[in-house]
Structure formats: structure tokens, C-alpha cells
Design a protein around this motif. Structure first.
Motif, PDB file in Angstrom:
ATOM      1  N   ILE A  83      10.709  -1.715   3.783  1.00 21.24           N
ATOM      2  CA  ILE A  83       9.738  -0.902   3.046  1.00 21.24           C
ATOM      3  C   ILE A  83       8.912  -1.787   2.118  1.00 21.24           C
ATOM      4  N   ARG A  84       7.609  -1.542   2.116  1.00 20.63           N
ATOM      5  CA  ARG A  84       6.705  -2.172   1.154  1.00 20.63           C
ATOM      6  C   ARG A  84       5.859  -1.087   0.519  1.00 20.63           C
ATOM      7  N   GLY A  85       5.656  -1.209  -0.795  1.00 19.04           N
ATOM      8  CA  GLY A  85       4.865  -0.192  -1.472  1.00 19.04           C
ATOM      9  C   GLY A  85       5.555   1.163  -1.405  1.00 19.04           C
ATOM     10  N   THR A  86       4.779   2.201  -1.078  1.00 20.72           N
ATOM     11  CA  THR A  86       5.311   3.564  -0.968  1.00 20.72           C
ATOM     12  C   THR A  86       4.976   4.122   0.406  1.00 20.72           C
ATOM     13  N   LEU A  87       5.962   4.714   1.056  1.00 19.21           N
ATOM     14  CA  LEU A  87       5.778   5.339   2.359  1.00 19.21           C
ATOM     15  C   LEU A  87       5.962   6.846   2.217  1.00 19.21           C
ATOM     16  N   VAL A  88       4.981   7.592   2.671  1.00 24.54           N
ATOM     17  CA  VAL A  88       4.979   9.049   2.534  1.00 24.54           C
ATOM     18  C   VAL A  88       5.042   9.660   3.933  1.00 24.54           C
ATOM     19  N   LEU A  89       6.144  10.317   4.238  1.00 23.72           N
ATOM     20  CA  LEU A  89       6.335  10.923   5.554  1.00 23.72           C
ATOM     21  C   LEU A  89       5.995  12.405   5.464  1.00 23.72           C
ATOM     22  N   ILE A  90       4.952  12.815   6.184  1.00 26.52           N
ATOM     23  CA  ILE A  90       4.435  14.180   6.097  1.00 26.52           C
ATOM     24  C   ILE A  90       4.849  14.969   7.335  1.00 26.52           C
ATOM     25  N   PHE A  91       5.593  16.042   7.113  1.00 26.45           N
ATOM     26  CA  PHE A  91       5.991  16.960   8.175  1.00 26.45           C
ATOM     27  C   PHE A  91       5.095  18.189   8.040  1.00 26.45           C
ATOM     28  N   GLN A  92       4.052  18.241   8.854  1.00 23.61           N
ATOM     29  CA  GLN A  92       2.966  19.208   8.670  1.00 23.61           C
ATOM     30  C   GLN A  92       3.079  20.422   9.588  1.00 23.61           C
ATOM     31  N   PRO A  93       3.043  21.616   9.032  1.00 18.18           N
ATOM     32  CA  PRO A  93       3.034  22.820   9.865  1.00 18.18           C
ATOM     33  C   PRO A  93       1.643  23.102  10.438  1.00 18.18           C
ATOM     34  N   ALA A  94       1.614  23.995  11.415  1.00 22.74           N
ATOM     35  CA  ALA A  94       0.382  24.660  11.858  1.00 22.74           C
ATOM     36  C   ALA A  94      -0.713  23.742  12.376  1.00 22.74           C
ATOM     37  N   GLU A  95      -0.365  22.733  13.184  1.00 17.29           N
ATOM     38  CA  GLU A  95      -1.419  21.918  13.793  1.00 17.29           C
ATOM     39  C   GLU A  95      -2.168  22.721  14.851  1.00 17.29           C
ATOM     40  N   GLU A  96      -1.434  23.525  15.620  1.00 15.19           N
ATOM     41  CA  GLU A  96      -2.072  24.305  16.680  1.00 15.19           C
ATOM     42  C   GLU A  96      -2.978  25.388  16.112  1.00 15.19           C
ATOM     43  N   GLY A  97      -2.830  25.707  14.882  1.00 13.56           N
ATOM     44  CA  GLY A  97      -3.636  26.695  14.185  1.00 13.56           C
ATOM     45  C   GLY A  97      -2.801  27.308  13.073  1.00 13.56           C
ATOM     46  N   PRO A  98      -3.451  27.567  11.936  1.00 13.65           N
ATOM     47  CA  PRO A  98      -4.885  27.522  11.641  1.00 13.65           C
ATOM     48  C   PRO A  98      -5.377  26.222  11.012  1.00 13.65           C
ATOM     49  N   GLY A  99      -4.733  25.126  11.248  1.00 12.72           N
ATOM     50  CA  GLY A  99      -5.184  23.856  10.679  1.00 12.72           C
ATOM     51  C   GLY A  99      -4.378  23.466   9.461  1.00 12.72           C
TER      52      GLY A  99
ATOM     53  N   LYS B 249       0.823  -1.202   0.000  1.00 14.31           N
ATOM     54  CA  LYS B 249       0.000   0.000   0.000  1.00 14.31           C
ATOM     55  C   LYS B 249       0.862   1.259   0.000  1.00 14.31           C
ATOM     56  N   THR B 250       0.216   2.355  -0.300  1.00 17.14           N
ATOM     57  CA  THR B 250       0.837   3.658  -0.091  1.00 17.14           C
ATOM     58  C   THR B 250       0.352   4.175   1.255  1.00 17.14           C
ATOM     59  N   LEU B 251       1.249   4.140   2.232  1.00 12.42           N
ATOM     60  CA  LEU B 251       0.935   4.550   3.598  1.00 12.42           C
ATOM     61  C   LEU B 251       1.586   5.889   3.903  1.00 12.42           C
ATOM     62  N   ALA B 252       0.850   6.763   4.561  1.00 12.60           N
ATOM     63  CA  ALA B 252       1.412   8.041   5.003  1.00 12.60           C
ATOM     64  C   ALA B 252       1.581   8.024   6.520  1.00 12.60           C
ATOM     65  N   PHE B 253       2.645   8.667   6.975  1.00 16.40           N
ATOM     66  CA  PHE B 253       2.906   8.867   8.403  1.00 16.40           C
ATOM     67  C   PHE B 253       3.055  10.372   8.598  1.00 16.40           C
ATOM     68  N   ARG B 254       2.376  10.912   9.586  1.00 20.67           N
ATOM     69  CA  ARG B 254       2.336  12.369   9.734  1.00 20.67           C
ATOM     70  C   ARG B 254       2.864  12.826  11.087  1.00 20.67           C
ATOM     71  N   THR B 255       3.642  13.892  11.074  1.00 26.50           N
ATOM     72  CA  THR B 255       4.034  14.570  12.301  1.00 26.50           C
ATOM     73  C   THR B 255       3.705  16.043  12.176  1.00 26.50           C
ATOM     74  N   ASP B 256       3.319  16.663  13.280  1.00 22.96           N
ATOM     75  CA  ASP B 256       3.160  18.110  13.326  1.00 22.96           C
ATOM     76  C   ASP B 256       4.496  18.727  13.711  1.00 22.96           C
ATOM     77  N   ILE B 257       4.725  19.998  13.335  1.00 25.29           N
ATOM     78  CA  ILE B 257       6.052  20.583  13.535  1.00 25.29           C
ATOM     79  C   ILE B 257       6.027  21.939  14.245  1.00 25.29           C
ATOM     80  N   ASP B 258       4.847  22.475  14.543  1.00 28.97           N
ATOM     81  CA  ASP B 258       4.775  23.818  15.109  1.00 28.97           C
ATOM     82  C   ASP B 258       4.802  23.795  16.635  1.00 28.97           C
ATOM     83  N   ALA B 259       5.005  24.967  17.206  1.00 27.16           N
ATOM     84  CA  ALA B 259       5.091  25.128  18.658  1.00 27.16           C
ATOM     85  C   ALA B 259       3.977  26.051  19.149  1.00 27.16           C
TER      86      ALA B 259
END
Length: 387
Positions: free
Chosen positions: A124-140, A69-79
Motif C-alpha cells: 500500500i502507498r498513500g490511501t486506497l479507497v475501495l468503492i462497492f457501488q450499487p445501481a450501475e445498471e440503473g439508475p446510475g 496518491k489517493t487512488l480509488a478502485f470501484r466495483t459495481d454490485i447490482d444484478a
């Protein structure tokens, strides 16, 4: 849950990642130093496929010839806009900013995971997408990443995320099928009256009196408009109005938060708030203006994915109660099946007991290894038939 040797060996580097990132906290959509650190660290692992998103967000992609599968893993990065009082040696260097919600630990977990994948491509199997996401605390930032096409571009099928949580002991992996965290929104009620001298109240329309009645009236929604079997929260944390103690104010503003575990309950809250605030204000010869900021949705965990987590966590797994806290990871779950779980960090002996968003939040980096172990094992588990 047993931490395998090759993951345990990451502790020193993961500790460095966390402590480095802890010192450079930045608010949502301003995470420029953080982004550069993440980008440079991924490059040091030899990760070739890294994309910049929203100026401060990143996506790192790992591909394999193995079918999967193509699996994504997500982390938030803001303070957060918090002045640190943790007493750690690696305290924030940015005045009035702190990683008080564990996002430094989340990023360090993801970097440790990325390093493991770089050194163990056979996992690793398939595709792994590591998402480093800004702004979890706001604005979404999750919604912004979705709108930027990160799920669609890579054809992500399922998404996984975690959160350090000081209500569970070290070593615990906690999750729950279905609704685990609440949908949330913000409500602002502006009560308009007519100013007058405090000694001549009959010449005005008292916005403070109307606002007080509105607050009391709105709290009947939970007890009288919702089923006793449903859960919801309505809290007004700010009230402002008036210029002097002997003047009846012409305007008062109330600001609050509302939370529920279902869209039906949430929609009832919004409808009744609007109706009651408007009608109660009229009873005091005032009028009310009600506005909502609808924010995050319910964190709704996919049942099969939770079963996969239980299998990999083993005796470290506990079933989490639902929490009225909110998380914009839920916006990803509106698009595709998702799994969001807690990693325990509480240690009373070391005084690691402070809640999220506390200026004194501290934790031991060894707990991040449990998150990495779960991520690695979920690759295989989620690619089994029926997962």
C-alpha cells in the motif's frame, strides 16, 4: 501477464466469493444481502475502516505511511432482471434475478484485492479507497455515490475500474486511450393524433402513420446530419399504441436508445430528434411530445493511466476497439482522471462465449486473478513520477 504466487493463492477464496454472490443477485439500490455479505467478508479480513453509503453501498479504506496518491478502485454490485439459464451448480436463488453482467466477478475481484492488501500492507502507498457501488445498471449509482461525497471526502485523485468481457479471450487485458465506451440516453416520443373508425380515416389523425414516418425520418440523422467520420446509434426498441385493428389510434409511444462517443454528436442527436419528430408529426395533423433521459457519459480513459496499465499487463495487453456499450463509471471520470479496462473471459472450448446480459453467461474464476494482479501493480505504477 504472470500471476504472482501470492495472488494465485487467492483463487479458492475468490471462487467462493464469486459463487456465493452469484446466488444472491439483487437489483439496483436493493442490494441488501449483497451489502451484508461484502461487509462481513471485509470484516473477516480485519479491515477497520468501512463506511456504508446509500444504504447498500460500501467504501473500504486502506492507509499507509508511505507517501502516495489517493487512488480509488470501484466495483459495481447490482444484478439484472434476468431469469438464469447458465446451468451452473451455484445458480441464482432469487427468481428472475441474475448476475448476467459479471458484477459477481467484479465484486469477487475487489474482495480478493482487499484480502491481498490486508495480508500485504507493504504494497500500500498513500490511501486506497475501495468503492462497492450499487445501481450501475440503473439508475446510475456512480452519480449517487459522487453526490454522497465519496470522492471528495477521501480526496481521491484517480479512479480505476474493470469489466469482465466475453469478446476477449481469457488472459487478455484490453483498454483504449480516450473514448472507449459511449455516452447514452433514452428517448420517448409520444405521438398524439385523433382516433377514428378505420373505415373513415378522414375523420381522424393517424398516430400510427405519423409514428412510422417519424421512425424513418429520424434514421436520416445518422446519415445526413452527422459527419461520416463520427459514430452514433439510434435504436427504437419499443412501440405501443392502438386498441383494435379497425380503429385509428389517437396515441402511439416510441421508446429508444441513443449513443455517441462525443458530447457534440450526442447533442446533435437530441436536437435533430426533437426537431424532426415535432415537424414530421405536424405533417400528419398530429403533434409529438419528445422527452429524453440523459444517462451515462463517455468512458474516457486517461492516457497516462492507460500507459501504466500497458506496463503492468505486458504481453497480455491489447488495444480495445471502442464499444457503443455504456458504463456509469464514466460519471466518476467527469470528476477525476480514470482508467477503465476489460478482462477477457471467452473460452470457446468450454462454451464460455455468451455475451453480457445473457441468461447463459458463464466464466472461469481464474480470470479474476488477472484483475487483482493489475490492481496491485497499478498502485506502484501510478505512484511513479509523471503517472
Amino acid at each position: 501477464m504472470e500471476i504472482r504466487e501470492e495472488i494465485a493463492e487467492l483463487l479458492k477464496e475468490v471462487t467462493t466469493f464469486r459463487q456465493d454472490l452469484h446466488q444472491i443477485p439483487e437489483l439496483g439500490l436493493q442490494e441488501f444481502k449483497t451489502c451484508q455479505y461484502l461487509k462481513a467478508t471485509l470484516a473477516s479480513f480485519g479491515v477497520k475502516e468501512v463506511y456504508e453509503v446509500l444504504e447498500t453501498g460500501l467504501v473500504a479504506v486502506f492507509r499507509s505511511d508511505k507517501v502516495g496518491k489517493t487512488l480509488a478502485f470501484r466495483t459495481d454490485i447490482d444484478a439484472l432482471p434476468v431469469t438464469e439459464e447458465s446451468g451452473v451448480a451455484f445458480t441464482s436463488r432469487h427468481k428472475g434475478r441474475m448476475h448476467a453482467c459479471g458484477h459477481d466477478g467484479h465484486m469477487a475481484t475487489m474482495l480478493g484485492f482487499a484480502k491481498y492488501l490486508s495480508e500485504h500492507p507493504e504494497s500500500i502507498r498513500g490511501t486506497l479507497v475501495l468503492i462497492f457501488q450499487p445501481a450501475e445498471e440503473g439508475p446510475g449509482g456512480a452519480q449517487l455515490m459522487i453526490e454522497a461525497g465519496v470522492l471528495e471526502k477521501f480526496g481521491v485523485e484517480q479512479i480505476i475500474g474493470l469489466h469482465l468481457f466475453p469478446e476477449f479471450d481469457e488472459g487478455v487485458i484490453a483498454c483504449k486511450k480516450g473514448a472507449m465506451m459511449a455516452r447514452n440516453g433514452e428517448v420517448t416520443i409520444t405521438v398524439h393524433g385523433k382516433s377514428a373508425h378505420g373505415a373513415q380515416p378522414q375523420q381522424g389523425a393517424d398516430a400510427i402513420l405519423a409514428a412510422a414516418a417519424i421512425i424513418q425520418g429520424l434514421h436520416t440523422i445518422i446519415s445526413r446530419n452527422l459527419s461520416p467520420l463520427d459514430s452514433a446509434v439510434l435504436t427504437f426498441g419499443q412501440i405501443s399504441g392502438g386498441e383494435a385493428m379497425n380503429i385509428i389510434p389517437g396515441k402511439v409511444e416510441l421508446q429508444g436508445t441513443m449513443r455517441a462517443f462525443s458530447d457534440t454528436v450526442y447533442n446533435t442527436l437530441t436536437s435533430r430528434i426533437n426537431t424532426l419528430a415535432t415537424e414530421i408529426a405536424k405533417a400528419y395533423d398530429c403533434w409529438a411530445e419528445v422527452t429524453f433521459n440523459h444517462m451515462y457519459r463517455v468512458v474516457d480513459n486517461d492516457e497516462k493511466m492507460v500507459e501504466a496499465l500497458k506496463a503492468v499487463a505486458g504481453d497480455s495487453y491489447v488495444t480495445s476497439p471502442p464499444y457503443m456499450l455504456a458504463e456509469d463509471f464514466s460519471l466518476f471520470q467527469q470528476q477525476i482522471p480514470g482508467l477503465f479496462f476489460f478482462v477477457g473471459i471467452k473460452n470457446e472450448a468450454k462454451d464460455y462465449i455468451y455475451p453480457l446480459h445473457s441468461s447463459k453467461l458463464r466464466f472461469d474464476e481464474k480470470n479474476l486473478l488477472g484483475g487483482i494482479q493489475c490492481y496491485v501493480d497499478l498502485i506502484e505504477m501510478l505512484n511513479q513520477e509523471g503517472a
